[in-house]
Motif scaffolding. Structure first.
Motif, short mmCIF file in Angstrom:
data_model
loop_
_atom_site.label_atom_id
_atom_site.label_comp_id
_atom_site.label_asym_id
_atom_site.label_seq_id
_atom_site.Cartn_x
_atom_site.Cartn_y
_atom_site.Cartn_z
N ALA A 45 -30.17 -53.27 16.94
CA ALA A 45 -31.02 -52.09 16.77
C ALA A 45 -30.97 -51.58 15.33
N ALA A 46 -29.77 -51.63 14.72
CA ALA A 46 -29.62 -51.15 13.35
C ALA A 46 -30.30 -52.07 12.34
N MET A 47 -30.19 -53.38 12.55
CA MET A 47 -30.74 -54.33 11.59
C MET A 47 -32.25 -54.49 11.71
N LEU A 48 -32.78 -54.27 12.93
CA LEU A 48 -34.21 -54.46 13.15
C LEU A 48 -34.97 -53.14 13.18
N GLY A 49 -34.23 -52.03 13.26
CA GLY A 49 -34.90 -50.73 13.34
C GLY A 49 -35.53 -50.49 14.69
N THR A 50 -34.93 -51.02 15.76
CA THR A 50 -35.46 -50.87 17.11
C THR A 50 -34.50 -50.02 17.95
N GLU A 51 -34.86 -49.80 19.21
CA GLU A 51 -34.02 -49.06 20.14
C GLU A 51 -33.16 -50.03 20.94
N PRO A 52 -31.86 -49.75 21.12
CA PRO A 52 -31.03 -50.60 21.98
C PRO A 52 -31.43 -50.45 23.43
N LEU A 53 -30.97 -51.37 24.27
CA LEU A 53 -31.32 -51.34 25.69
C LEU A 53 -30.83 -50.06 26.35
N TRP A 54 -29.61 -49.65 26.02
CA TRP A 54 -29.07 -48.38 26.47
C TRP A 54 -29.11 -47.41 25.31
N PRO A 55 -29.03 -46.09 25.54
CA PRO A 55 -28.92 -45.15 24.42
C PRO A 55 -27.70 -45.46 23.56
N ALA A 56 -27.84 -45.32 22.26
CA ALA A 56 -26.75 -45.66 21.34
C ALA A 56 -25.44 -44.94 21.68
N PRO A 57 -25.47 -43.62 22.02
CA PRO A 57 -24.20 -42.96 22.37
C PRO A 57 -23.49 -43.61 23.55
N ALA A 58 -24.25 -44.18 24.49
CA ALA A 58 -23.62 -44.85 25.64
C ALA A 58 -22.88 -46.10 25.19
N HIS A 59 -23.49 -46.87 24.28
CA HIS A 59 -22.82 -48.06 23.76
C HIS A 59 -21.56 -47.68 22.99
N VAL A 60 -21.66 -46.69 22.12
CA VAL A 60 -20.51 -46.25 21.33
C VAL A 60 -19.42 -45.70 22.24
N GLY A 61 -19.82 -44.90 23.23
CA GLY A 61 -18.85 -44.33 24.15
C GLY A 61 -18.09 -45.39 24.93
N ALA A 119 -24.72 -59.18 3.32
CA ALA A 119 -25.31 -59.47 2.01
C ALA A 119 -25.97 -60.84 2.01
N VAL A 120 -25.31 -61.81 2.62
CA VAL A 120 -25.89 -63.15 2.70
C VAL A 120 -27.12 -63.14 3.60
N SER A 121 -27.04 -62.42 4.72
CA SER A 121 -28.17 -62.35 5.66
C SER A 121 -29.39 -61.73 4.99
N ALA A 122 -29.17 -60.75 4.14
CA ALA A 122 -30.29 -60.11 3.44
C ALA A 122 -31.02 -61.12 2.56
N LEU A 123 -30.29 -62.05 1.98
CA LEU A 123 -30.92 -63.07 1.14
C LEU A 123 -31.84 -63.98 1.95
N PHE A 124 -31.56 -64.12 3.25
CA PHE A 124 -32.38 -64.94 4.13
C PHE A 124 -33.50 -64.13 4.78
N GLY A 125 -33.60 -62.85 4.44
CA GLY A 125 -34.65 -62.00 4.99
C GLY A 125 -34.42 -61.55 6.41
N ALA A 126 -33.15 -61.42 6.82
CA ALA A 126 -32.84 -61.06 8.20
C ALA A 126 -32.54 -59.58 8.38
N VAL A 127 -32.68 -58.79 7.32
CA VAL A 127 -32.42 -57.35 7.40
C VAL A 127 -33.75 -56.62 7.30
N HIS A 128 -34.01 -55.71 8.27
CA HIS A 128 -35.32 -55.06 8.33
C HIS A 128 -35.23 -53.54 8.43
N SER A 129 -34.05 -52.97 8.27
CA SER A 129 -33.91 -51.53 8.41
C SER A 129 -32.75 -51.01 7.57
N PRO A 130 -32.88 -49.82 6.97
CA PRO A 130 -31.75 -49.25 6.22
C PRO A 130 -30.56 -48.90 7.11
N TRP A 131 -30.81 -48.82 8.44
CA TRP A 131 -29.69 -48.55 9.35
C TRP A 131 -28.68 -49.68 9.38
#
Length: 251
Positions: A212-228, A122-134
């Motif tokens: 990736a979630a905050m910027l709306g970009t792709e992570p370096l590895w596929p997201a399932p690999a990071h979560v796994g 919430a604080v980061s959003a006030l500084f304009g650091a959030v760029h994606s609904p993810w």
């Protein structure tokens, strides 16, 4: 499940009495990072991977905060309940099982991290650091990171009789992981020989997912690999914790 919730309730009641001690590390310190490094240093850094430095660093600071909270809550607090207050021994004399004790403590850490992450966002959003609904999934990523860190560190703490090992863990694991897991710069800038160490860090995987979630970009590895990977570390940590707690409570 009732035993896990009973343990969680005990931990939350304890935290209700001591919450002021965690305000600085959980909320104020990350905010200072945003202002001093994200905005202050960011003026000299410029852009990283096409993003202003503030937007780049905030997801990393978010994940690093969860990482450090999980580590901090899994060291002295766990040892205290075994060695000094002997709260775990008291629980063992009740119908509670080892799994209830571990589950209740890890849920407590995840709740702490989830709430702290939501406030930080919430604080980061006030500084304009959030760029994606993810961005809405990042508290869940931080909670998963907290489990991947909290479970093995709790197991480690349950195996010790002296707190002198905790500073070593901080100096040789926590600090290097924070510095070289993509929080402040892309890990691709590291020497090739060091990259496997960065990839082995649970923090790096969480940083990639949060960024990736905050910027709306792709992570370096596929997201399932990071979560796994985070799930694998968490599961191994829970198994280790069950063995360490069981052995300690038999002494």
């Amino acid at each position: 499940m009732a035993g896990t919730l009973a343990t969680l309730e005990r931990n939350l009641i304890t935290y209700k009495r001591n919450w002021r001690a965690s305000v600085f590390s959980s909320f104020v310190l990350p905010l200072l990072f945003i202002i001093s490094i994200g905005i202050g240093v960011g003026r000299y850094v410029g852009t990283v991977n096409g993003w202003d430095y503030l937007s780049f660093i905030v997801p990393g600071v978010l994940a690093a905060g969860a990482f450090q909270t999980a580590h901090g809550e899994s060291t002295f607090a766990v040892m205290s309940d075994f060695k000094w207050s002997r709260a775990y021994h008291a629980m063992r004399a009740t119908p509670l099982r080892i799994g209830h004790m571990i589950g209740g403590w890890q849920l407590y850490i995840q709740i702490r991290v989830f709430i702290g992450s939501a406030i930080f966002l919430a604080v980061s959003a006030l500084f304009g650091a959030v760029h994606s609904p993810w961005v809405l999934v990042t508290p869940l990523v931080c909670a998963l990171l907290a489990l991947a860190v909290g479970a093995p560190v709790s197991a480690f703490a349950a195996s010790l009789n002296s707190q002198s090992y905790f500073p070593l863990l901080t100096r040789f694991v926590v600090i290097p992981a924070t510095l070289f897991s993509g929080v402040f710069f892309p890990v691709t800038q590291l020497p090739t020989l060091v990259l496997p160490l960065a990839y082995a860090s649970p923090l790096w995987h969480a940083v990639e997912l949060c960024r990736a979630a905050m910027l709306g970009t792709e992570p370096l590895w596929p997201a399932p690999a990071h979560v796994g990977y985070l799930l694998l570390i968490a599961a191994a940590g829970l198994v280790w914790a069950n063995r360490a707690y069981s052995k300690r409570l038999k002494d």
